[in-house]
Design an enzyme around this catalytic site. Structure first.
Site, PDB file in Angstrom:
ATOM      1  N   THR A 157      79.702  53.281  29.780  1.00 29.42           N
ATOM      2  CA  THR A 157      77.971  53.881  30.135  1.00 29.42           C
ATOM      3  C   THR A 157      77.067  54.160  29.004  1.00 29.42           C
ATOM      4  OG1 THR A 157      79.812  55.568  27.961  1.00 29.42           O
ATOM      5  CG2 THR A 157      80.398  55.811  30.546  1.00 29.42           C
ATOM      6  N   HIS A 177      58.730  58.928  20.157  1.00 31.04           N
ATOM      7  CA  HIS A 177      59.710  59.876  19.449  1.00 31.04           C
ATOM      8  C   HIS A 177      61.058  60.052  18.486  1.00 31.04           C
ATOM      9  CE1 HIS A 177      57.544  63.189  22.492  1.00 31.04           C
ATOM     10  NE2 HIS A 177      57.024  62.072  22.195  1.00 31.04           N
ATOM     11  N   CYS A 233      77.924  48.860  27.157  1.00 30.91           N
ATOM     12  CA  CYS A 233      79.467  48.982  27.654  1.00 30.91           C
ATOM     13  C   CYS A 233      79.489  49.711  28.756  1.00 30.91           C
ATOM     14  CB  CYS A 233      79.987  49.836  26.183  1.00 30.91           C
ATOM     15  SG  CYS A 233      79.806  51.863  26.051  1.00 30.91           S
ATOM     16  N   HIS A 278      56.827  63.909  14.231  1.00 33.43           N
ATOM     17  CA  HIS A 278      57.997  63.026  14.820  1.00 33.43           C
ATOM     18  C   HIS A 278      58.724  62.554  14.072  1.00 33.43           C
ATOM     19  CE1 HIS A 278      57.109  64.161  18.596  1.00 33.43           C
ATOM     20  NE2 HIS A 278      55.780  63.574  18.934  1.00 33.43           N
ATOM     21  N   ASP A 320      80.409  44.911  24.433  1.00 36.82           N
ATOM     22  CA  ASP A 320      81.573  44.667  25.107  1.00 36.82           C
ATOM     23  C   ASP A 320      82.625  44.371  26.832  1.00 36.82           C
ATOM     24  OD1 ASP A 320      81.862  47.006  26.962  1.00 36.82           O
ATOM     25  OD2 ASP A 320      82.815  48.062  26.706  1.00 36.82           O
TER      26      ASP A 320
HETATM   27  C1  RB5 Z   1      86.519  50.439  28.824  1.00 34.85           C
HETATM   28  O1  RB5 Z   1      86.763  50.545  29.420  1.00 34.85           O
HETATM   29  C2  RB5 Z   1      84.849  52.046  28.412  1.00 34.85           C
HETATM   30  O2  RB5 Z   1      85.626  53.104  27.759  1.00 34.85           O
HETATM   31  C3  RB5 Z   1      83.365  51.240  27.411  1.00 34.85           C
HETATM   32  O3  RB5 Z   1      83.416  50.671  28.082  1.00 34.85           O
HETATM   33  C4  RB5 Z   1      82.003  52.505  27.303  1.00 34.85           C
HETATM   34  O4  RB5 Z   1      82.029  53.403  28.823  1.00 34.85           O
HETATM   35  C5  RB5 Z   1      82.881  53.944  26.067  1.00 34.85           C
HETATM   36  O5  RB5 Z   1      81.870  54.107  26.125  1.00 34.85           O
END
Ligand code: RB5
Length: 146
Positions: free
Chosen positions: A67, A98, A65, A133, A8
Site C-alpha cells: 500500500t 509544501h 510496499c 511551508h 518489500d
Molecule cells: C505485505 O503483505 C504488506 O502488508 C505490505 O507490503 C504493506 O502493504 C504494508 O503496509
C-alpha cells in the site's frame, strides 16, 4: 541526484521499472530493496532508505510496499525524514512543494505502472516552495525533539 529505492516483496517488479525510469531521467539509483518475491518485512527497507537519506548518502528516496503505508510509517520514524504516501500526481508534486518530502512511498497493489511513473516524474520535477511551508516543517521538526 542519488536516489535511494527500497521495497518489500510486493514491490520487486515495480521497483525494477521505476529504477529504469529514474536512471533514464539521469539520476543514480541506490537499491536498498528486496529483489526476491519471497515474503519479507517492509520496516527493514523503510529504515534502510530513510537512513541513507537522513545521512545524505542519498538526496531523496522512493519506497514501495503493498500500500505504501507500512514502509512510509517505518521511514518516518527516522529523524529528519518526511515521507509521504502518493497515489496520484497532485499529491506527488505537493508533497515536495509544501511538505519538502525527502521520500515518497506508493503501493504496488494500489497504483499501476503508468501512474507510478507519473508520480515519480511529478515528485522529482517539483521544487519546495519555502516561506510559510518552511515554518510548518520547522513545527514538525520540533516534534522530533520531544
Ligand atoms: C505485505 O503483505 C504488506 O502488508 C505490505 O507490503 C504493506 O502493504 C504494508 O503496509
Amino acid at each position: 541526484m542519488k536516489i535511494a529505492i527500497g521495497n518489500d516483496h510486493s514491490g520487486v517488479e515495480l521497483k525494477a521499472e521505476i529504477s529504469k525510469l529514474v536512471e533514464e531521467m539521469g539520476h543514480t539509483v541506490i537499491n536498498f530493496g528486496a529483489d526476491s518475491s519471497e515474503s519479507c518485512d517492509y520496516p527493514i527497507y523503510g529504515e534502510k532508505v530513510a537512513r541513507a537519506v537522513a545521512s545524505k548518502e542519498a538526496d531523496c528516496g522512493i519506497l514501495i510496499c503493498g500500500t505504501g503505508v507500512g514502509i512510509s510509517l517505518a521511514a518516518n520514524k527516522i529523524k529528519g525524514i518526511r515521507c509521504g504516501v502518493c497515489s496520484d500526481t497532485t499529491t506527488a508534486h505537493l508533497v515536495k512543494e509544501h511538505n519538502n518530502a525527502n521520500i515518497i512511498a506508493f503501493g504496488a497493489r494500489i497504483v499501476g505502472l503508468e501512474t507510478a511513473k507519473d508520480i515519480v516524474r511529478a515528485y522529482l520535477g517539483a521544487e519546495f516552495m519555502g516561506g510559510r511551508h518552511q515554518n510548518r516543517i520547522d513545527m514538525i521538526s520540533k516534534l522530533e525533539e520531544e
